[in-house]
Design a protein around this motif. Structure first.
Motif, short mmCIF file in Angstrom:
data_model
loop_
_atom_site.label_atom_id
_atom_site.label_comp_id
_atom_site.label_asym_id
_atom_site.label_seq_id
_atom_site.Cartn_x
_atom_site.Cartn_y
_atom_site.Cartn_z
N ARG A 113 0.83 -1.20 0.00
CA ARG A 113 0.00 0.00 0.00
C ARG A 113 0.87 1.26 0.00
O ARG A 113 0.56 2.24 -0.68
CB ARG A 113 -0.91 -0.01 1.23
CG ARG A 113 -2.01 1.02 1.21
CD ARG A 113 -2.97 0.75 2.35
NE ARG A 113 -3.03 1.89 3.25
CZ ARG A 113 -3.41 1.83 4.51
NH1 ARG A 113 -3.72 0.66 5.04
NH2 ARG A 113 -3.47 2.91 5.26
N GLU A 116 2.47 1.69 -3.52
CA GLU A 116 1.44 2.13 -4.46
C GLU A 116 1.13 3.61 -4.26
O GLU A 116 1.03 4.38 -5.23
CB GLU A 116 0.18 1.30 -4.28
CG GLU A 116 -0.94 1.67 -5.23
CD GLU A 116 -2.19 0.82 -5.05
OE1 GLU A 116 -3.19 1.07 -5.76
OE2 GLU A 116 -2.19 -0.09 -4.20
N ALA A 117 0.99 4.03 -2.99
CA ALA A 117 0.71 5.44 -2.70
C ALA A 117 1.87 6.32 -3.12
O ALA A 117 1.68 7.42 -3.66
CB ALA A 117 0.42 5.62 -1.22
N VAL A 119 4.14 5.80 -5.55
CA VAL A 119 4.19 5.92 -7.00
C VAL A 119 3.05 6.79 -7.51
O VAL A 119 3.24 7.65 -8.37
CB VAL A 119 4.15 4.52 -7.65
CG1 VAL A 119 4.05 4.64 -9.17
CG2 VAL A 119 5.39 3.72 -7.26
N SER A 120 1.85 6.60 -6.94
CA SER A 120 0.68 7.36 -7.39
C SER A 120 0.80 8.84 -7.08
O SER A 120 0.21 9.68 -7.79
CB SER A 120 -0.60 6.81 -6.72
OG SER A 120 -0.81 5.46 -7.09
N ALA A 121 1.56 9.19 -6.04
CA ALA A 121 1.69 10.59 -5.65
C ALA A 121 2.46 11.42 -6.67
O ALA A 121 2.35 12.65 -6.69
CB ALA A 121 2.38 10.69 -4.29
N GLY A 122 3.25 10.75 -7.50
CA GLY A 122 3.97 11.47 -8.55
C GLY A 122 5.26 12.11 -8.11
O GLY A 122 5.92 12.79 -8.90
N SER A 170 12.76 6.52 -6.28
CA SER A 170 12.80 6.18 -7.70
C SER A 170 14.25 6.24 -8.18
O SER A 170 15.13 6.81 -7.52
CB SER A 170 11.95 7.17 -8.51
OG SER A 170 12.55 8.46 -8.49
N ASP A 201 3.62 9.74 3.22
CA ASP A 201 2.41 8.92 3.36
C ASP A 201 2.06 8.85 4.85
O ASP A 201 2.80 8.29 5.65
CB ASP A 201 2.68 7.52 2.80
CG ASP A 201 1.44 6.63 2.85
OD1 ASP A 201 0.38 7.08 3.32
OD2 ASP A 201 1.54 5.47 2.41
#
Length: 292
Positions: A113, A116-117, A119-122, A170, A201
Motif C-alpha cells: 500500500r 502504491e501510494a 508511485v501514485s503521488a507522482g 525512484s 504517506d
C-alpha cells in the motif's frame, strides 16, 4: 524488479551487552530476528532483490543474509549513514527503484500500500510517517509533501509525524544523490529546495511501529510478536503452554531449572537462573539483567 535495502550496520549501543554477541538486527524477537521479519514483509511485495548493509559484526550479518537468500551484502568499513548505502546500490547498476527499511524496528506496515501510494503521488521519492509524539519532527504541508524537518530545515508548521525508517526512492531520485553524502536529511533538504519535495504517506500513521533499540522497546516488540503469532509464550524453538511460562520468551532452555518460573520476561542464551527462582518483568542474557 524493485530493490529492497534493509539497514543493518548500526552498533546497537543501547542494547549492550546483549549486542556484544550479535548485531541488533539479529537479536531474536520471539521466533525470528528483525532482519528475517523485514525480509518476509519485503517478499510480500512479489519479485524483489534483497540488499542489506553491514558494519558491526558483519560476518554474522553476512551469514544470516546468505541463509535468507539476500542478493547482496554491502560491507561498510566505516558507517556511511543512510544516504551512502542508497547511492552505492544505484551506482552499482541496480535499477527499478529502492524500498528502504530499518533493521531495528518492529512494524506492521502494509508495504504494498505504501509503495502504491508513493508511485501514485507522482513524487520522485516518499517517506512513511507514523504518529510518535516524542519525535514527530517531520512537517507535512496540505499537499502531503515534506515542508521541513524540525531543528534542521524548512517550515515549522504543518502536520507533524515521525519518519518510520521506511522510504521509497525512484531511480531518478537516486541518480541525484551524492555518493559522498552521509545524512539522508541533507538530501531531503536539497530536494525540497529544488522544488521536488517528497511525498509523506500518513495513511498508516497509527500502524504498529516499535523502535526496539532499548530494553523497553525490545520487550514491546516481543510482546507484539507473541500477539501476532497468537501465543502466550515461546520456549526454545516453539510455542509453549507450560504453566511455568507466562507471557515470556525463553531461548536458553538448557540452563533453566525445572522449578523456576517466568512472567513477562525474556531470557537469551547465557542467562543465569537459580533453582526455584521466580523471574518477573526482566530481560536476561549473558552477564546482564534488565529489570523492566
Amino acid at each position: 524488479m524493485m530493490n529492497v535495502l534493509i539497514l543493518a550496520a548500526g552498533l546497537g549501543t543501547r542494547l549492550r551487552p546483549l549486542t556484544l554477541d550479535m548485531p541488533k538486527p539479529l537479536v531474536p524477537v520471539v521466533d525470528a530476528s528483525v532482519l528475517e521479519l523485514q525480509a518476509q514483509k519485503a517478499r510480500q511485495l512479489g519479485e524483489v532483490v534483497l540488499h542489506v548493509n553491514a558494519h558491526y559484526l558483519a560476518d554474522q550479518v553476512e551469514a544470516e543474509a546468505a541463509r535468507l537468500g539476500f542478493e547482496k551484502v554491502w560491507l561498510e568499513p566505516e558507517i556511511l549513514g543512510t544516504a551512502g548505502p542508497l547511492s552505492r546500490i544505484y551506482r552499482a547498476g541496480y535499477r527499478g527503484g529502492l524500498l528502504v527499511m530499518n533493521g531495528d524496528a518492529y512494524c506492521q506496515f502494509d508495504l504494498a500500500r505504501f509503495v502504491e501510494a508513493a508511485v501514485s503521488a507522482g513524487a520522485d521519492f516518499a517517506l512513511l510517517g507514523v504518529d510518535f509524539p516524542k519525535v514527530n519532527t517531520l512537517r507535512v504541508d496540505s499537499r502531503g509533501r515534506l515542508s521541513g524537518v524540525l531543528k534542521n530545515f524548512g517550515e515549522s508548521e504543518g502536520e507533524a509525524v515521525t519518519f518510520s525508517g521506511v522510504s521509497w526512492y525512484s531511480d531518478a531520485a537516486l541518480s541525484r544523490m551524492d555518493a559522498a553524502e552521509f545524512n539522508i536529511v541533507n538530501f531531503w533538504k536539497s530536494e525540497v529546495d529544488a522544488g521536488r519535495p517528497p511525498f509523506v504517506d500518513m495513511s498508516q500513521k497509527d500502524a504498529l511501529w516499535i523502535d526496539m533499540g532499548s530494553p523497553e522497546g525490545l520487550k514491546r516488540a516481543c510482546d507484539a510478536r507473541r500477539e501476532e503469532l497468537g501465543i502466550d509464550s515461546w520456549v526454545g524453538n516453539a510455542p509453549s503452554a507450560d504453566s511455568r511460562f507466562v507471557r515470556s520468551v525463553v531461548k536458553c532452555v538448557a540452563d533453566i531449572p525445572a522449578d523456576a518460573s517466568f512472567t513477562d520476561s525474556i531470557l537469551y542464551e547465557g542467562a543465569t537462573v537459580q533453582p526455584g527462582e521466580s523471574v518477573v518483568r526482566e530481560i536476561r542474557g549473558r552477564g546482564f539483567c534488565w529489570k523492566l
